[in-house]
Scaffold this active site. Structure first.
Site, PDB file in Angstrom:
ATOM      1  N   LYS A  48       0.906  -1.427   0.142  1.00 11.80           N
ATOM      2  CA  LYS A  48       0.125  -0.095   0.055  1.00 11.80           C
ATOM      3  C   LYS A  48       0.959   1.345   0.041  1.00 11.80           C
ATOM      4  CE  LYS A  48      -0.327  -0.116   5.108  1.00 11.80           C
ATOM      5  NZ  LYS A  48      -1.312  -0.189   6.104  1.00 11.80           N
ATOM      6  N   TYR A 270      15.885  29.679   9.429  1.00 14.25           N
ATOM      7  CA  TYR A 270      14.465  30.255   9.807  1.00 14.25           C
ATOM      8  C   TYR A 270      14.731  30.281  11.660  1.00 14.25           C
ATOM      9  CZ  TYR A 270      11.945  30.436   5.765  1.00 14.25           C
ATOM     10  OH  TYR A 270      11.633  30.776   4.026  1.00 14.25           O
TER      11      TYR A 270
END
Length: 391
Positions: A48, A270
């Site tokens: 999956k 940042y």
């Protein structure tokens, strides 16, 4: 396989900021090992989420070559992708039927739904496909303690009585899912096994399946008829706190976009993480948009308080720490200790692979290997390697 192969997705190698390499030999070896551990049960494969982020087509083709004949996916569209790579396989779809319209996908791909509820049962009885003389083949998911999907024990008993009279469904497989298999001595494992065995007796003509990757290593009665290895196929350690018996399958490398010198007292990324020494910074062209988690940001960043060390890269035989915050498209590494002339723009830093196992990176990011693998983006140039050659 070539870049025109519809199985393959990924960036053009001339401009890609990163590279994902999938070692199909390691994948095949992992399947063989798990199949051996599953004996006398048959080992299926859970593919999956685009084969846990590594590419459904190439992964399924490699597993078919190793003798895998049963596959599990979450959604019918995933099942159709598996069908293209495995024309003769049994393909089971975990998440059941959302509506009667969904049944057309199952007919098209000869997919086998895992029926989880009264609604699923009703839809499949009305709209399911027949397999030659067998009406509406399917799997039944029975609830044994996970409380996620599955028929309650009471509903399963009623179904067994009704279906014995009507023969409306032909369950090929009865399955349930272990909640705590990666903790071998957890009492829940034995409780679920006993509950599951009692429910399987209601459907004597169907095979049984309980063990996921970790469940395989519980051995014995847990193996049932079919095992369902998933994350272990792709190199992750199936059992917590033990040595990993699996070979690494996925390697991720990021291209250096710039090298820059930042003096002591300067800041990076940042939030302006300060540097306490003159630092050579490698700015690499991979970030959280590519699945390299922001939570892997460098030591000292406030968001890393729970796991203070941060993630590492690997280049020139050494580990190099992430600096500051991982951003959407870029990640910074401290490469000072390699020397001023060791690297150049365009070189690749390993983010995950033989030198940085997926489970280690997951721990540094405060998550699990499942999440890392399935988050790998399609901005990577993708390599599939077999027999030492790219295919």
């Amino acid at each position: 396989m070539t870049r025109n192969n519809p199985h393959l997705r990924g960036a053009d190698p001339r401009v890609a900021g990163g590279r994902l390499t999938v070692d199909l030999d390691a994948l095949a070896a992992n399947y063989r090992f798990l199949a051996e551990q599953s004996t006398p049960a048959e080992a299926a494969a859970v593919v999956k989420a685009d084969a846990y982020g590594l590419g459904t087509g190439p992964v399924v083709e490699a597993l078919v070559a190793e003798g895998c004949r049963k596959f599990f996916v979450a959604l019918p569209e995933e099942g159709l992708a598996v069908r293209r790579a495995a024309p003769e396989a049994d393909i089971y779809v975990f998440n059941g039927l959302f509506s009667s319209e969904a049944a057309s996908f199952y007919r098209e791909g000869r997919l086998l739904p895992v029926l989880n509820s009264q609604s699923d049962l009703a839809i499949w009885e009305a709209h399911g496909w027949d397999d030659e003389d067998t009406p509406r083949p399917c799997a039944l998911h029975v609830e044994t303690g996970m409380n996620r999907l599955g028929l309650t024990p009471e509903r399963a008993r009623i179904l067994a009585q009704e279906n014995a009279l009507t023969g409306a469904l032909s369950p090929r497989l009865i399955l349930s899912h272990l909640a705590c298999a990666d903790t071998p001595d957890h009492p829940m494992n034995r409780q679920q096994l006993e509950s599951f065995q009692a429910l399987c007796e209601l459907f004597p003509d169907a095979e049984s399946s309980l063990a996921n990757s970790a469940g395989i290593f519980l051995g014995g009665e847990f193996l049932c008829d079919v095992t369902r290895p998933g994350v272990a196929l792709y190199g992750s350690n199936p059992v917590s706190g033990t040595e990993n018996p699996m070979r690494p399958v996925a390697s991720v490398h990021s291209r250096i976009a710039q090298l820059r010198h930042v003096p002591a007292g300067g800041t990076v990324s940042y939030g302006a993480t300060p540097l306490d020494r003159d630092t050579l910074v490698a700015v690499t062209a991979t970030g959280y948009a590519d699945g390299y988690h922001r939570s892997g940001s460098g030591a000292g960043v406030p968001l890393r308080a729970a796991v203070p060390e941060g993630a590492f890269g690997f280049i020139e035989g050494q580990r190099v720490p992430v600096l500051g915050r991982v951003t959407m498209d870029l990640t910074l590494f401290d490469v000072t200790d390699l020397g001023p002339d060791a690297l150049q723009v365009g070189d690749f830093i390993e983010l995950m692979g033989p030198n940085l196992p997926v489970d280690e990176l997951a721990a540094a990011c405060g998550t699990i290997s499942y999440e890392l693998l399935t988050a790998l983006g399609h901005r990577f140039e993708r390599h599939y390697v077999r027999g030492g050659d790219r295919i």
